[in-house]
Design a protein around this motif. Structure first.
Motif, mmCIF file in Angstrom:
data_model
loop_
_atom_site.group_PDB
_atom_site.id
_atom_site.type_symbol
_atom_site.label_atom_id
_atom_site.label_comp_id
_atom_site.label_asym_id
_atom_site.label_seq_id
_atom_site.Cartn_x
_atom_site.Cartn_y
_atom_site.Cartn_z
ATOM 1 N N ALA A 172 2.652 6.653 -7.149
ATOM 2 C CA ALA A 172 1.792 7.773 -7.543
ATOM 3 C C ALA A 172 2.489 9.105 -7.318
ATOM 4 O O ALA A 172 2.373 10.034 -8.132
ATOM 5 C CB ALA A 172 0.473 7.718 -6.766
ATOM 6 N N PHE A 173 3.232 9.212 -6.235
ATOM 7 C CA PHE A 173 3.966 10.442 -5.910
ATOM 8 C C PHE A 173 4.991 10.759 -7.000
ATOM 9 O O PHE A 173 5.081 11.896 -7.480
ATOM 10 C CB PHE A 173 4.650 10.281 -4.552
ATOM 11 N N ILE B 103 6.796 7.467 4.320
ATOM 12 C CA ILE B 103 5.759 7.732 3.324
ATOM 13 C C ILE B 103 5.984 9.139 2.772
ATOM 14 O O ILE B 103 6.749 9.928 3.351
ATOM 15 C CB ILE B 103 4.347 7.592 3.939
ATOM 16 N N PRO B 104 5.355 9.493 1.654
ATOM 17 C CA PRO B 104 5.615 10.811 1.064
ATOM 18 C C PRO B 104 5.415 11.983 2.017
ATOM 19 O O PRO B 104 6.157 12.972 1.942
ATOM 20 C CB PRO B 104 4.623 10.852 -0.103
ATOM 21 N N SER B 105 4.463 11.892 2.924
ATOM 22 C CA SER B 105 4.229 13.005 3.854
ATOM 23 C C SER B 105 5.359 13.171 4.864
ATOM 24 O O SER B 105 5.417 14.187 5.565
ATOM 25 C CB SER B 105 2.901 12.817 4.589
ATOM 26 N N GLU C 149 0.828 -1.205 0.000
ATOM 27 C CA GLU C 149 0.000 0.000 0.000
ATOM 28 C C GLU C 149 0.863 1.256 0.000
ATOM 29 O O GLU C 149 0.571 2.231 -0.707
ATOM 30 C CB GLU C 149 -0.934 -0.001 1.206
ATOM 31 N N ARG C 150 1.915 1.237 0.790
ATOM 32 C CA ARG C 150 2.824 2.386 0.834
ATOM 33 C C ARG C 150 3.583 2.512 -0.487
ATOM 34 O O ARG C 150 3.843 3.630 -0.964
ATOM 35 C CB ARG C 150 3.813 2.245 1.993
ATOM 36 N N THR C 151 3.936 1.399 -1.092
ATOM 37 C CA THR C 151 4.624 1.440 -2.376
ATOM 38 C C THR C 151 3.752 2.094 -3.438
ATOM 39 O O THR C 151 4.237 2.896 -4.258
ATOM 40 C CB THR C 151 5.032 0.024 -2.811
ATOM 41 N N ALA C 152 2.461 1.774 -3.430
ATOM 42 C CA ALA C 152 1.538 2.396 -4.383
ATOM 43 C C ALA C 152 1.496 3.907 -4.186
ATOM 44 O O ALA C 152 1.408 4.671 -5.159
ATOM 45 C CB ALA C 152 0.146 1.794 -4.231
ATOM 46 N N GLU C 153 1.568 4.364 -2.930
ATOM 47 C CA GLU C 153 1.611 5.803 -2.655
ATOM 48 C C GLU C 153 2.850 6.437 -3.272
ATOM 49 O O GLU C 153 2.788 7.524 -3.865
ATOM 50 C CB GLU C 153 1.607 6.060 -1.148
ATOM 51 N N TRP C 154 3.982 5.754 -3.138
ATOM 52 C CA TRP C 154 5.236 6.298 -3.669
ATOM 53 C C TRP C 154 5.238 6.325 -5.193
ATOM 54 O O TRP C 154 5.714 7.290 -5.808
ATOM 55 C CB TRP C 154 6.428 5.494 -3.146
#
Length: 317
Positions: free
Chosen positions: A72-73, A296-298, A65-70
């Motif tokens: 997209a970032f 995470i990106p944040s 899930e965190r990888t998907a965030e990255w």
């Protein structure tokens, strides 16, 4: 602030700078568990006018899930694509030449797309090169800075790869990134106090992955941590983050319990924290705590105000 910039890395930076004018696309290999901390800002400065493919290696060890965030970032950035892979997975590797051609745009039909592969030490760069080539080209190893010189190899899909030595930047000023890099093994275990790394990592894991941590080490509880203030001031003036206060968990107490359960009890009831650090960090690196991501990106800090004389690039002297 961690400073570590051996002479061969300064030489590698010069080689990268000299070769870049002939390069169409840059592949930057990142650790999927810490994509921000494993991205060298010095390389970003050198390659800022080139299309970049961010390869998030070791995706099999990272939280999906965190990888998907990255992904997209990174995909939201100009002239940038991201691909999360396991560098030994042949099917996933086959996507890379196509992405390189898409990023490169129009290239003469009589030549390959020229791609430079770069990244910090120990992020899976050499394993990626070997997988793309279908044979052992680049030397691999668990120790940082295995590759010492540029290497060139042609791969299927009309792509020519130039491998570069793993390069850390002169000063890792973000202390949180320094600890995460040390936890992953990208920095030698002697660069930062080993037990301190494990204490901070214990607190971070308690914050981000409490179930995985308690299950792996059969912990009864994850003790919280409270400090009078979130930041301490060193004697020489600069503020030093209290990472246990920021995470909210007592990493020292957690590591002590891990050590006690994993062969760290000594005569008289003393606990060997170094033994606990070995267990935690080795098992984290081996994926035995499950698929975890350390940022995470944040978590990316705002860019500092920088004067010209504070440039992150060392001189070529």
């Amino acid at each position: 602030m961690l400073g570590w910039f051996p002479g061969h890395m300064n030489k590698a930076r010069r080689q990268i700078k000299d070769a870049l004018p002939e390069i169409d696309v840059v592949i930057e290999v990142l650790d999927a568990r810490l994509p921000y901390s494993s991205a060298n800002p010095m390389l970003a400065e050198l390659t800022r006018h080139k299309p970049v493919l961010k390869i998030l290696s070791r995706a099999d060890l990272a939280d999906p899930e965190r990888t998907a965030e990255w992904v997209a970032f990174f995909d939201a950035q100009e002239d940038t694509r991201a691909l999360a892979i396991t560098t030994t997975n042949t099917r996933e590797l086959k996507k890379i030449p196509t992405l390189c051609h898409e990023l490169a745009g129009a290239v003469r039909a009589d030549r390959d797309v020229r791609v430079m592969v770069m990244g910090i030490p120990n992020v899976g760069k050499s394993t990626l090169i070997n997988g793309l080539a279908g044979r052992k080209i680049a030397k691999t190893g668990n120790e940082p800075a295995v590759t010492k010189r540029q290497q060139k190899v042609r791969i299927d899909g009309r792509v020519a790869l130039i491998d570069t030595p793993g390069v850390l930047w002169p000063k890792i000023e973000d202390q949180a990134s320094a600890y995460r890099l040390a936890a992953s093994g990208a920095i030698r275990d002697t660069a930062i106090e080993y037990t301190d790394v494990a204490i901070v990592t214990s607190a971070e894991l308690a914050k981000r992955y409490p179930q995985e941590l308690t299950a792996r080490y059969k912990l009864k509880a994850l003790p919280t941590y409270e400090a009078p203030v979130a930041f301490e001031v060193d004697a020489d003036g600069p503020k030093k983050p209290d990472f246990l206060a920021i995470a909210g968990f007592d990493g020292h107490a957690i590591l002590k319990e891990i050590a006690g359960k994993r062969g760290g009890l000594r005569a008289g009831g003393a606990v060997d924290l170094h033994r606990g650090a070995e267990v935690l960090l080795h098992e984290l690196r081996d994926g035995k705590l499950g698929r975890v991501t350390l940022e995470i990106p944040s978590d990316i800090p705002p860019p500092p105000l920088q004067n010209d004389e504070d440039s992150p690039l060392p001189s070529d002297a």
